[in-house]
Design a protein around this motif. Structure first.
Motif, short mmCIF file in Angstrom:
data_model
loop_
_atom_site.label_atom_id
_atom_site.label_comp_id
_atom_site.label_asym_id
_atom_site.label_seq_id
_atom_site.Cartn_x
_atom_site.Cartn_y
_atom_site.Cartn_z
N GLY A 150 -6.12 28.45 -152.74
CA GLY A 150 -5.10 28.76 -151.75
C GLY A 150 -5.47 28.06 -150.46
O GLY A 150 -4.88 27.04 -150.10
N PRO A 151 -6.49 28.58 -149.74
CA PRO A 151 -6.95 27.86 -148.56
C PRO A 151 -7.51 26.49 -148.95
O PRO A 151 -8.25 26.37 -149.93
CB PRO A 151 -8.07 28.77 -148.02
N LEU A 152 -7.15 25.46 -148.19
CA LEU A 152 -7.65 24.12 -148.50
C LEU A 152 -9.15 24.04 -148.22
O LEU A 152 -9.69 24.77 -147.40
CB LEU A 152 -6.91 23.08 -147.68
N GLY A 153 -9.80 23.13 -148.91
CA GLY A 153 -11.20 22.85 -148.63
C GLY A 153 -12.20 23.75 -149.30
O GLY A 153 -13.35 23.82 -148.87
N GLN A 154 -11.81 24.43 -150.39
CA GLN A 154 -12.73 25.35 -151.05
C GLN A 154 -13.05 24.97 -152.50
O GLN A 154 -14.11 25.34 -153.01
CB GLN A 154 -12.18 26.78 -151.01
N TYR A 184 -14.85 19.98 -144.12
CA TYR A 184 -16.08 20.18 -144.86
C TYR A 184 -16.07 19.68 -146.30
O TYR A 184 -17.08 19.81 -146.99
CB TYR A 184 -16.42 21.68 -144.89
N ILE A 185 -14.98 19.11 -146.79
CA ILE A 185 -14.91 18.82 -148.22
C ILE A 185 -15.96 17.79 -148.63
O ILE A 185 -16.85 18.06 -149.44
CB ILE A 185 -13.50 18.35 -148.60
N MET A 189 -20.15 18.14 -150.20
CA MET A 189 -20.62 17.45 -151.40
C MET A 189 -21.80 16.54 -151.08
O MET A 189 -22.73 16.39 -151.88
CB MET A 189 -19.48 16.67 -152.05
N LEU A 190 -21.79 15.94 -149.89
CA LEU A 190 -22.93 15.12 -149.46
C LEU A 190 -24.18 15.98 -149.30
O LEU A 190 -25.27 15.61 -149.74
CB LEU A 190 -22.60 14.42 -148.14
N HIS A 191 -24.02 17.15 -148.67
CA HIS A 191 -25.15 18.08 -148.54
C HIS A 191 -25.70 18.45 -149.91
O HIS A 191 -26.92 18.44 -150.14
CB HIS A 191 -24.71 19.35 -147.81
N PHE A 192 -24.81 18.80 -150.83
CA PHE A 192 -25.24 19.24 -152.15
C PHE A 192 -25.98 18.13 -152.88
O PHE A 192 -27.03 18.34 -153.49
CB PHE A 192 -24.02 19.70 -152.97
N ASN A 193 -25.45 16.91 -152.80
CA ASN A 193 -26.09 15.80 -153.49
C ASN A 193 -27.44 15.46 -152.88
O ASN A 193 -28.36 15.04 -153.60
CB ASN A 193 -25.18 14.57 -153.47
N THR A 194 -27.59 15.64 -151.58
CA THR A 194 -28.88 15.41 -150.94
C THR A 194 -29.93 16.40 -151.46
O THR A 194 -31.07 16.04 -151.72
CB THR A 194 -28.75 15.54 -149.42
N ALA A 195 -29.51 17.67 -151.60
CA ALA A 195 -30.44 18.70 -152.05
C ALA A 195 -30.61 18.73 -153.56
O ALA A 195 -31.69 19.04 -154.07
CB ALA A 195 -29.96 20.07 -151.56
N PHE A 196 -29.54 18.40 -154.29
CA PHE A 196 -29.57 18.47 -155.76
C PHE A 196 -29.14 17.11 -156.35
O PHE A 196 -28.11 17.02 -157.02
CB PHE A 196 -28.63 19.56 -156.28
N PRO A 197 -29.89 16.07 -156.11
CA PRO A 197 -29.46 14.74 -156.56
C PRO A 197 -29.35 14.60 -158.08
O PRO A 197 -28.67 13.72 -158.56
CB PRO A 197 -30.54 13.80 -156.00
N ASP A 198 -30.01 15.50 -158.80
CA ASP A 198 -29.97 15.43 -160.26
C ASP A 198 -28.78 16.18 -160.85
O ASP A 198 -28.54 16.11 -162.06
CB ASP A 198 -31.26 15.99 -160.85
N ILE A 199 -28.03 16.90 -160.02
CA ILE A 199 -26.86 17.65 -160.51
C ILE A 199 -25.60 16.88 -160.11
O ILE A 199 -25.11 16.98 -158.99
CB ILE A 199 -26.83 19.08 -159.95
#
Length: 647
Positions: A150-154, A184-185, A189-199
């Motif tokens: 519903g809300p964008l960006g989630q 934040y979209i 994802m950039l934050h997540f990939n920095t912390a979890f580069p293998d996922i």
């Protein structure tokens, strides 16, 4: 052939497409298979296009049945949605709630909606945008669908949470170019990939159609090169773009075109490109490459009108109007084609999504029994946050998938013991800051990223806790609201969504007005009307342990959201460890009376009532804990549910 029974309610049919006797002779997903057998074949592209047009037709007719709903945005994504499903990737979410009619159509065609009594197109038309039916925006309660929208960006948060919990499955997420402006979209994802580069087994798919709700999208003038560079700039190693304009042989003006207006040969070429690009992107994402997929096609492709005017139907867009009739007749399929599409979509992914999606089953959880609660003596000074942190660390040591998120830092909030035990997940190794690449404390300086990952993991059945300052939690709270509401309507149990905040928003005067964000208190109060959201104000180190045990020990629970604002400075306990019934449920029972003077009940009741009168006046009530010594202005304790009106 006679019309398949599920097509009852379809108003128009057309003859079969050219070459149906050869390219449509056998389903592209063979019996017993879970995906298209040969993505390079003409038959695979042909049947992908049939599925895409089936989705467009149903989307338009179902919304037209109520002259309400949103067909246009989804229509430009139908080709890629069909490709993903036929490739067996049904664990799909979206950031765009307005794509709901298309997602419902997909779940109808793969027979998932039969779980809720929808067997025919007539049934679907009747239940669309109705209570206990198919609401106008996506709900995770719909059979086969993983998450609300519903809300964008989630939506990206749900895809990343799914990828974290299920490393062997792909989690595609569609993102609109109108919603891409949400701040934040790509950042999350950039934050997540920095912390979890293998996922990398989540696949963001940009539906770049040039329009938002009522005007051109803000990136409508970007070139293909600028768009791909934008995604590369956010860390994506592979960005695959399919531009419908490259296949146009109909002379359409402008940078955004409609692939359904191409000649049959050009449509086949476009369909092949979409299918093969989707397959390539999926394989890259599943095999360790951070990948994005972009389809550029005009909004409203294949429905009644193009551009922002196709975003939603208006009162005059009824099924008896000439422009709606013409659009449906143009997109109509033959009965044989409908049967073929249903066979393919039902087989793909190993069966109907209602039977195969990861959220259709409770996730097995590690045993965390025996939480080591400390019984602090009355009068001793202990920091509630530190006592809380010790229990969080224990949960993390027992459950290796447990994630702690905090944008403002555990150490500053007297919870260094969490970092000591679980370590901050960071590519830079530094023992001084407890940083290691495989830690389980996620600390990007982004409240939305922290709240989003924690909430998504909880919704998908895992354990997590989001820690923040109450002053700044408002920046991550929207997705918690979405998830709490979604949990209230799920058909399965999940662990609680647990959040805990220090630095009360109303006690931050010395930090300046930027740190005084009391509006979150209003959000708390509104959410508690759901019946599954509970706000606890523990007064000391003993009570905060009981609050966490209440939220964690009974997991999986009946889909609860718990928030625990608490002090980070030493407070002498006002009583010993809470009684057994509070440990078990966080509920005061008559056997526990009288409660200590520092425990307050719902402030909506008469303030001069005794505690016993207040309790007796509540038809259903939960523990409210708050000590006046925390902060004089912090009056909101927790709530009694369903207080009687005769007070």
């Amino acid at each position: 052939m006679s019309n398949p029974s599920f097509t009852q309610g379809i108003q128009y049919f057309n003859p079969t497409w050219p070459n149906f006797d050869t390219l449509g002779k056998h389903p592209a997903v063979p019996e017993g298979a879970t995906a298209i057998a040969d993505v390079m074949s003409d038959a695979a592209a042909y049947q992908t296009l049939l599925a895409a047009d089936a989705l467009r037709y149903l989307t338009l007719q179902v919304t037209g049945a109520k002259a309400s709903g949103h067909p246009g945005g989804y229509a430009s994504s139908a080709d890629i949605h069909a490709a993903l499903m036929l490739l067996g990737h049904k664990n799909m979410v979206t950031e765009v709630g307005h794509h709901a009619p298309g997602f419902y159509s997909a779940m109808f065609l793969d027979r998932s909606l039969e779980k809720m009594g929808i067997h025919t197109v007539d049934d679907m038309r009747a239940r669309f945008r109705e209570k206990h039916g198919l609401l106008g925006h996506l709900s995770g309660a719909i059979p086969g669908l993983l998450a609300p929208a519903g809300p964008l960006g989630q939506g990206q948060h749900f895809a990343m949470a799914g990828a974290y919990l299920h490393r062997d499955k792909l989690f595609p997420v569609t993102i609109g170019d109108g919603g891409m402006g949400e701040p934040y979209i790509l950042n999350s994802m950039l934050h997540f990939n920095t912390a979890f580069p293998d996922i990398t087994n989540f696949l963001p798919i940009l539906i770049w159609n040039g329009y938002s709700q009522e005007h051109h999208s803000m990136c409508s003038l970007w070139t293909d090169e600028r768009m791909t560079s934008y995604w590369h700039g956010h860390g994506f190693k592979e960005v695959i773009l399919i531009n419908a304009k490259d296949y146009d042989d109909a002379g359409q003006e402008g940078e955004y075109v409609d692939s359904t207006r191409f000649s049959h040969a050009a449509r086949m070429a476009f369909g092949k490109a979409v299918l093969q690009a989707t397959h390539k992107a999926a394989q890259l994402a599943l095999n360790g490459t951070f990948t994005a997929l972009i389809i550029k096609q005009i909004k409203g492709a294949g429905v009644h009108v193009h551009g922002a005017k196709s975003h939603n139907l208006y009162a005059g867009d009824t099924l008896d109007k000439p422009h709606m009739i013409e659009a449906l007749k143009t997109r109509a399929l033959a009965p044989e084609a409908w049967a073929l599409v249903r066979d393919n979509l039902t087989r793909a992914g190993g069966g109907s999504a209602v039977n195969t999606a990861v959220t259709e089953h409770e996730l097995p959880l590690a045993d965390i029994s025996g939480l080591p609660m400390q019984n602090f003596a009355v009068g001793e000074s202990h920091v509630p946050a530190t006592a809380f942190g010790a229990l969080v660390a224990y949960v993390g040591q027992k459950d290796t998938k447990f994630i702690v998120t905090n944008a403002d830092g555990n150490e500053a909030s007297a919870m260094k013991n969490i970092n000591d035990a679980l370590k901050i997940r960071h590519p830079t190794v530094d023992p001084l800051y407890n940083q290691v690449p495989n830690g389980r404390v996620y600390e990007p300086l982004n409240e939305d990223a922290c709240a989003g990952l924690a909430a998504g993991i909880a919704l998908f059945g895992g354990r997590s806790v989001w820690l923040s300052y109450e002053s700044f939690a408002i920046n991550g709270w929207p997705i918690v609201q979405t998830v709490a509401q979604a949990m209230a309507e799920l058909r399965r149990k999940t662990p609680s969504m647990v959040s805990m905040f220090t630095a009360g928003a109303l006690e931050q005067g010395r930090n300046g007005w930027t740190h005084q964000r009391p509006e979150i208190e209003g959000h708390f109060a509104a959410m508690m009307k759901n019946g599954n959201s509970f706000l606890l104000y523990p007064a000391d180190a003993n009570m905060i342990q009981a609050a966490l045990i209440s939220a964690s020990q009974l997991s999986p629970q009946k889909r609860r959201c718990r928030c625990t604002p608490r002090p980070r400075k030493p407070k002498p306990p006002s009583r010993t460890a809470p009684p057994r019934c509070m440990k078990a449920r966080g509920v005061i029972k008559p056997s526990c009376w009288p409660p200590p003077a520092t425990w307050y009940f719902c402030p909506c009741l008469r303030p001069k009532m005794s505690w016993k009168q207040q309790a007796l006046k509540c038809a259903s009530w939960r523990l409210s804990t708050h000590a006046s010594s925390i902060a004089p202005a912090m009056w909101l304790g927790i709530l009694c549910r369903n207080p009687t009106t005769a007070l």
